[in-house]
Every structure is written in structure tokens, then in C-alpha cells.
Design a protein around this motif. Structure first.
Motif: not given
Length: 525
Positions: A446-451, A460-463
Motif C-alpha cells: 500500500s502507499v502507507v507501507a511504501a512510506h 526519498a525517491q521511493l516516497a
């Protein structure tokens, strides 16, 4: 001593607007209870040691039981008294809330949520079914507008209230908030709400009730789990097959009965069928929007749960405008024109929202959320009014139960299908190059897990990639919502009845609905 009055007498009773206030409060509680737990799950998971699957069970127990029991609940109200069953539903809901606040482990929370679902199943259809006895055709649209507004207002209020409570109290407070609201609703129903029933309603058939609850419960549960397990998963296919077998057995059993519990003849009322389909398509679209937007506000724009609920309020502003204008517009132009126009406005809002980029601020989101509320209110209120108005008054309970159930299924399908589309698009677009295998797998959840992974790895690139990927997925969801709204608008314009439905009545001099006012209610006259 109870007295018997005509429905027309009830419709002139000035207390009917106070009684409507009790129903509005009840619907508001049900609506925000469908979302309030989401903001509490991370805290509860930490304190109760809940796994991801257990968190899903805590969230899903409510909606599965809720959807599965609405049809039998409407029939029980028709037969044994709608006020009586509504009060029973509020009492059950209150009891489940108390159990939830006292729960000390995951299983207790799941059980409490299931009990609350039983209460909600009684409250939802019966809150709608008493309206025809309380309000005539000239006022019913306004009453439905207020109940619809309460239902919609509760969705963003869930995270708003839940976030506030979690910032100041322990996690059990998200259950305690229901207790004063349910108690107030119960008292108001006792003293203000007239009793209505249909003595000719068929007896409650235990086998048909079990088939209805089991079939709908299995179907809703399979739809909810499909995005995680995959639509082609063996267990999913088995559950869909089981749901089809159970519901098919229900239809066959009911068709053979002289006086069926579930009257399939309700679907022969063209106005009821088509307006129910329109209301269900609106719920499909709105559920997709409400699934995607809160995560965008939290994960991409960085707001907390309370701030997210606050930023969903512009949609309520649009809905309030629609609720105020809907009745006069319907009276002037007809339900078909207003429903079709509302769906077009909803499509415009979704397609406008699909233009959102990572670099847009909240202002643009507030704009298209306002338009969303306007379209939702204009489409949903006259559709629900038309569906209820097309039925004989004595079938209001079973009819509203069917309407509520189909809308709930439409919402569940919207979350499942559009959530699956969003998750797939996010995984495909997310750039996890250079990450170790386990970290890359976790980031794609999920986007939350990615953060979270980005914070641990200092990437920072992954975020940035996570935000871009999520907005891409949300764009696809909004485009699908826009197309679905346009198709629904076309169907409404072509098929909905152009004239207001005429309620079936009995010969002159015979009350269409028998209203039993309690001695307590009589004292206030």
C-alpha cells in the motif's frame, strides 16, 4: 391504552419532524460507525496484538452482518411493528457498543462488531420504512433528503470523530460515542414515533431467513476479500458458488410458497426496480470515491485522521445544497430529469478529480469534492423517494429492506472492484528498483507501507514514487467512476418513470396504513 389512527392523521402530527430527528440521529451513527474503526485499527492492533487478517475481521464483521440481515429485518418490522423493531435494533446496537468498549481481545471486538451489525440491520431499513406513514408525498422527499444527508455526512465524520477521540482517549472510546446517540434515539422513538405494521405480512420463515442471511453474508464477504485474495482464487470462487447456490435456493423456495416471505413481486414495480438500480449505481460510484480519497489526503498530502475527516466536509456542503434544492427541483422537473442531471454532475466531479496531480494542493480537491456532494444528493434523494413511493405503504418495510440491501451490495462491489483496480495500478507504477526483495514486497502492499519502507531506508525517491503511483491509481478509479455515472445517467434518462409514482391505496374510507400510537405518544397530543 393504545389508539388506532389513520395514516393521514399521523402525517398531520407536528411531532413527525421531531421523530424524523431521532431517525436522522440513528442513521448518522450507523454511517460514521462504518468508517470510524478504520482510524482506530492501528492503535488497536498494537494494544491487542492483532494481525492484518484480524484487523480486517474487526472491520468486516459489522458490514457483513449488516448487509446479510437487512432483508429479514424489514419483514420483521412489517409484521411485528416497525417502531418496536427499530427500538429493538437501537437496543442491540447500544449493547454491542458497550461490549466493544469493554473488549480485551480481538475475538471480543469481532463479536461486538457483529452484534452492532445486527442492530444496524434493523435500524437502516426500518428508519426508511416508517417515512411513508409519517409524511405525505409532498413532504416525503424532504424527509428522505435529511436522512440521506445524515448517512452521507457520517462517512467523513467517522475519521473525524475517531481521530479526535483517539487523540484524547483510549481506543474503546470509538465504541462509547455510540451509547448516548443510541439512547437518545431510543427515547425519541418511544415517545415520538408512531407504530405501523402490516397484519397481512407473511409469517417469518426460518429457512428462508437463514438462506437470505447466509447467501448475502457469503456474497458480501467474498466481495470484500476478493481484492486481497484475487478474483480467481479457489476459495473466492467457492464462496461465490456457495452464495449463488444459497440465493438460488431462496428464490426457488419462495416461488413455491403460497405466501412467500420475500415478495419477488416488489421487483415488478417498475418505479421501485429502476430507482433502486439508480440508487445502487450512485452508491457504487460514491463508495469508490470515498475509498480512494481519504488515503490520498492522509498518505499523499500528509494529514492525520482528524484532518482528513475535516477535509472531506466540502462534499457535505454540496450535499446540503442538493438536499435543499432537490425537492423543489423534483416537483418542477420530475424525478427522471433530476436523477439524470445529478448523475451527470457526479460524472463531471469524478472526471474533474481525475485531473488531480501529485503537486496539486488541497484547494482543487475541495472543489471537486463539493461538486461530488452536489451530484450525489441530486441523484440519490429522488431515486430513493421514487423507489419507496412506488410501493404500497403496507410493503414499506420489506421494500426498504430490499432497497437498503441492494445499495449496500452496490457499495461493497464498488469498494472491491475499484479498490482492486487502485491496488493493481499502484503496484504496477511503483518504482522499487534497488530495494531488497522483502522491502520491495512490503512497499507494494500500500502507499502507507511504501512510506514506512521509505522512512526506514531513507529513500526519498521511493516516497515520491509512492505518491505518484497512488495518484495514478486514483486517477483510474475516478475515470471509471465518471464513465459509470454517465452510463447510469443515460439509463435513468431513458428508463426512469417521468411522472411521480402514485402510491397504491385502498378504497376510500379505509386507511392505507394502520397507525398504532402508544399511550405515551397520546399524552403529547
Amino acid at each position: 391504552m393504545a389508539t388506532v389512527t389513520h395514516a393521514d392523521d399521523t402525517r398531520r402530527d407536528p411531532r413527525r419532524w421531531w421523530a424524523l430527528g431521532a431517525l436522522v440521529a440513528s442513521m448518522l451513527v450507523l454511517a460514521f460507525d462504518s468508517t470510524i474503526l478504520n482510524v482506530a485499527l492501528p492503535t488497536m492492533a498494537g494494544q491487542l496484538g492483532a494481525t492484518t487478517g484480524q484487523q480486517q475481521s474487526m472491520a468486516d464483521a459489522y458490514i457483513v452482518v449488516f448487509a446479510a440481515l437487512m432483508l429479514p429485518a424489514g419483514l420483521l418490522g412489517d409484521r411485528f411493528g416497525r417502531r418496536r423493531m427499530l427500538i429493538a435494533g437501537l437496543a442491540v446496537f447500544l449493547g454491542g457498543s458497550v461490549l466493544g468498549s469493554l473488549a480485551g481481545d480481538v475475538n471480543a471486538v469481532v463479536a461486538a462488531r457483529a452484534v452492532m451489525g445486527v442492530g444496524a440491520a434493523l435500524i437502516m431499513p426500518l428508519s426508511l420504512s416508517v417515512l411513508p406513514a409519517m409524511f405525505g408525498p409532498d413532504e416525503r422527499g424532504r424527509a428522505i433528503s435529511l436522512i440521506t444527508a445524515a448517512s452521507a455526512l457520517g462517512m467523513p465524520l467517522g475519521p473525524l470523530v475517531g481521530g479526535f477521540l483517539l487523540n484524547h482517549f483510549w481506543w474503546g472510546s470509538v465504541f462509547l460515542i455510540n451509547i448516548p446517540m443510541a439512547a437518545l434515539g431510543t427515547a425519541a422513538c418511544l415517545f415520538l414515533l408512531p407504530e405501523t405494521r402490516d397484519p397481512a405480512t407473511p409469517k417469518v420463515d426460518a429457512v428462508s431467513t437463514a438462506l437470505t442471511a447466509a447467501g448475502l453474508g457469503t456474497l458480501i464477504y467474498a466481495i470484500i476479500k476478493a481484492p486481497d485474495r484475487g478474483w480467481g482464487d479457489g476459495l473466492e470462487l467457492a464462496m461465490f458458488a456457495a452464495a449463488a447456490l444459497l440465493l438460488g435456493s431462496l428464490v426457488l423456495r419462495e416461488r413455491r410458497m403460497t405466501r412467500p416471505m420475500l415478495d419477488m413481486g416488489l421487483l415488478t414495480h417498475r418505479g421501485f426496480l429502476l430507482n433502486t438500480v439508480a440508487a445502487t449505481l450512485v452508491m457504487f460510484v460514491l463508495s469508490g470515491l470515498m475509498f480512494a480519497v481519504p488515503t490520498y489526503l492522509q498518505a499523499v498530502l500528509g494529514h492525520d485522521a482528524f484532518g482528513t475527516g475535516l477535509r472531506l466536509l466540502p462534499m457535505m456542503a454540496g450535499l446540503m445544497i442538493a438536499a435543499k434544492l432537490g425537492h423543489p427541483l423534483t416537483a418542477r422537473f420530475g424525478a427522471r430529469a433530476v436523477v439524470s442531471a445529478g448523475l451527470v454532475v457526479l460524472a463531471f466531479a469524478a472526471l474533474l478529480g481525475s485531473r488531480t496531480t501529485v503537486h496539486d494542493g488541497y484547494g482543487f480537491t475541495a472543489l471537486w469534492l463539493s461538486v461530488t456532494g452536489l451530484g450525489f444528493g441530486c441523484a440519490m434523494v429522488p431515486a430513493m423517494d421514487g423507489a419507496l413511493g412506488a410501493l404500497p405503504a403496507e410493503r414499506a418495510g420489506s421494500g426498504s429492506g430490499l432497497l437498503s440491501t441492494v445499495r449496500q451490495v452496490g457499495g461493497a462491489i464498488g469498494v472491491a472492484l475499484l479498490g482492486s483496480l487502485l491496488a493493481g495500478a499502484f503496484r504496477d507504477r511503483l518504482d522499487v528498483a534497488g530495494l531488497p526483495g522483502p522491502a520491495a514486497h512490503a512497499a507494494k502492499e500500500s502507499v502507507v507501507a511504501a512510506h514506512v519502507v521509505a522512512a526506514h531506508t531513507g529513500s526519498a525517491q521511493l516516497a515520491v514514487s509512492a505518491n505518484t503511483a497512488y495518484v495514478h491509481g486514483m486517477t483510474l478509479v475516478l475515470i471509471v467512476c465518471g464513465i459509470a455515472s454517465l452510463l447510469a445517467a443515460l439509463l435513468a434518462a431513458l428508463l426512469l418513470p417521468s411522472a411521480p409514482p402514485v402510491r397504491a391505496t385502498e378504497p376510500e374510507g379505509t386507511p392505507a396504513v394502520t397507525t398504532v400510537a402508544s399511550a405515551a405518544a397520546d399524552g403529547g397530543q
